[in-house]
Design a protein around this motif. Structure first.
Motif, short mmCIF file in Angstrom:
data_model
loop_
_atom_site.label_atom_id
_atom_site.label_comp_id
_atom_site.label_asym_id
_atom_site.label_seq_id
_atom_site.Cartn_x
_atom_site.Cartn_y
_atom_site.Cartn_z
N GLU A 368 0.81 -1.21 0.00
CA GLU A 368 0.00 0.00 0.00
C GLU A 368 0.85 1.27 0.00
OE1 GLU A 368 0.38 -1.50 4.25
OE2 GLU A 368 -0.11 -2.35 2.29
N THR A 395 -2.11 -6.45 4.12
CA THR A 395 -2.42 -5.08 3.72
C THR A 395 -3.68 -4.63 4.47
OG1 THR A 395 -2.67 -3.63 1.77
CG2 THR A 395 -3.88 -5.72 1.73
N GLN A 398 -9.61 -1.57 3.92
CA GLN A 398 -10.17 -0.22 3.89
C GLN A 398 -11.56 -0.15 4.52
OE1 GLN A 398 -12.76 0.78 1.37
NE2 GLN A 398 -12.87 2.80 2.34
N PHE A 412 -6.67 7.76 4.65
CA PHE A 412 -5.97 6.50 4.87
C PHE A 412 -5.41 6.45 6.28
CE2 PHE A 412 -4.90 6.50 0.07
CZ PHE A 412 -6.14 5.94 -0.21
N HIS A 417 0.39 6.04 2.70
CA HIS A 417 -0.32 5.04 1.91
C HIS A 417 -0.77 5.64 0.58
CE1 HIS A 417 -1.55 2.13 5.40
NE2 HIS A 417 -0.23 2.28 5.26
N GLU A 420 -5.69 1.99 -0.21
CA GLU A 420 -6.12 0.97 0.75
C GLU A 420 -7.30 0.24 0.11
OE1 GLU A 420 -6.87 2.82 4.54
OE2 GLU A 420 -4.74 3.19 4.92
#
Length: 465
Positions: A368, A395, A398, A412, A417, A420
């Motif tokens: 990311e 990862t 989101q 984020f 990042h 996401e």
């Protein structure tokens, strides 16, 4: 070739102090390839213009260069005496060296003062046209006017040439402007008249400090400046990426909420490393490489487990590797323990022979941080070229971000990042990569799962078929 620098700063005659060249004098300087002349066509309190004119001796230069070798016609018949090229960069360095390095003993106050500056270059060979000129100058805060010249005014059917009269304007420190010109003029020309080696890489990083790492065209600039030499380009780009990441970290304010702060109440970082460690252990791996190892938190846990006989940590950041070395206390480890672990500097977007031959690779909260267009390069480096038997990748999810009250909507978890993913986006990417490179993949949640949003971290375990 002619470079004209103009300011309307009040008093405009301060330009003479900054350039260390008196406005009332015409000065000439001997260079290895000819002469440079400095003069001021316009001097007043309201406006001042300084010109750097190069008079290249192409015949003398060729005779010194070729000596007893066969002299080719194009050594004599070329555009070098008439266009801004690497010769101009050398002249800027030698004639305006103090201004280039931001030194002015008589007026130190104006060295750090942004001034309204205009630079006119007659003429500039721009291999890439006006669009490329704008792509390079506009992100640096300049407005640009470019006039393209025809190949021959008497024969308009021949079309346009790649030569431009270029004017850029911006409010900059004079040293900023000169550093930009020093680096970029040879980039537009895409040629250099001298050998490019390691010292040229260091010049690029020194003159590009503070702006090149953040430039959207840094790869193109670096590649052209270093004459497309792959090894120099890769080294320079890795150091620029490190500089960019360091600058972003250092510019973060106290009000920012990085991942570690957001996740601390849930001890998610410990859960993540524990899950990755257990997965690596169950894979039967004896050799593991932690790609994007950061400050070595996972490495420390791997080192505690005797199953892992060879442990490598790789990161693009020298500073992170130094911190990892301190965290692991490498200098104090017993000889047998120290032989199991090694830190390496490298980038995950370039093929590297050192990545081959490992049983497993870990990418913990790494992808990311890459710009999406660079993901394809990482995929090939890890899954096609390095090709470990097992890849464990985590990862952020989101969808889970709504569970943190301190994280503003649509932001984020970490200021560095680049993206996401939702759970579906992550699985779509992982399934495609697995199918393309001959892996199977399964997905595991990391952290407490919540209804409708899943777990805070998503993990994919890739196993070579």
């Amino acid at each position: 070739m002619l470079l004209t620098i103009t300011t309307t700063h009040s008093p405009a005659t301060d330009l003479g102090f900054l350039l260390h060249k008196h406005p009332d004098r015409f000065q000439s300087f001997d260079l290895s390839f000819g002469k440079a002349h400095v003069f001021y066509p316009e001097v007043s309190e309201e406006r001042c213009a300084a010109c750097l004119l190069l008079d290249i001796d192409p015949v003398g230069m060729v005779r010194r260069k070729v000596k007893d070798q066969q002299v080719l016609l194009d050594h004599y018949v070329n555009d070098r005496p008439y266009v801004a090229s690497s010769f101009m960069s050398v002249a800027i360095s030698q004639v305006f060296g103090s201004a280039l390095n931001g030194r002015c003993k008589d007026r130190p106050d104006i060295v750090t003062t942004p001034l309204p500056l205009t630079a006119c270059i007659d003429v500039l060979p721009a291999r890439g046209g006006e669009r490329f000129l704008r792509q390079i100058f506009e992100p640096l805060g300049y407005t640009i006017k470019a006039q393209q010249h025809s190949l021959d005014e008497l024969f308009p059917d021949w079309g346009e040439s790649s030569y431009f009269s270029v004017k850029i304007e911006g409010t900059k420190r004079l040293s900023e402007l000169l550093n930009h010109l020093y680096v970029l003029i040879p980039v537009f020309d895409n040629r250099k008249h001298y050998f490019v080696g390691d010292d040229e890489l260091e010049k690029l990083l020194a003159k590009g400090a503070g702006w090149l790492a953040q430039h959207p065209e840094k790869e193109q600039i670096t590649r052209r400046y270093l004459k497309h030499q792959t090894s120099l380009f890769q080294t320079a780009l890795a150091r620029l990426v490190e500089e960019e990441q360091t600058a972003q970290i250092e510019s973060r304010t106290k009000d920012d909420q990085p991942e570690e702060v957001l996740e601390k109440p849930m001890s998610l970082n410990e859960q993540r490393h524990g899950t990755v460690l257990a997965t690596l252990r169950s894979s039967g791996a004896r050799s593991v490489i932690d790609l994007g190892c950061g400050e070595g938190k996972l490495l420390r846990e791997l080192l505690k487990d005797r199953q892992f006989e060879q442990i490598i940590g790789m990161d693009v950041s020298i500073r992170a590797l130094e911190n990892a070395s301190k965290r692991l206390k490498l200098e104090r480890l017993p000889e047998r323990q120290a032989a199991r672990v090694q830190l390496q500097h490298g980038s995950l977007i370039y093929r590297d022979q050192r990545l081959k031959g490992f049983d497993a690779a870990a990418l913990v909260e790494v992808i990311e941080h890459l710009d999406p267009p660079r993901l394809a390069a990482l995929e090939r480096v890890v899954f096609e070229f390095a090709r470990p038997k097992t890849v464990v990748l985590t990862t952020p999810n989101q969808e889970f971000n709504v569970m943190w009250e301190t994280l503003p909507a649509d932001q984020f978890r970490h200021s560095d990042h680049r993206f996401e993913w939702t759970r579906q986006e992550s699985q779509d990417w992982a399934n495609r990569v697995a199918a393309q490179y001959g892996y199977t993949v399964r997905f595991l949640p990391v952290g407490q799962e919540e209804k409708n949003v899943g777990s805070p971290t998503q993990m994919g375990v890739f196993e070579h078929v």
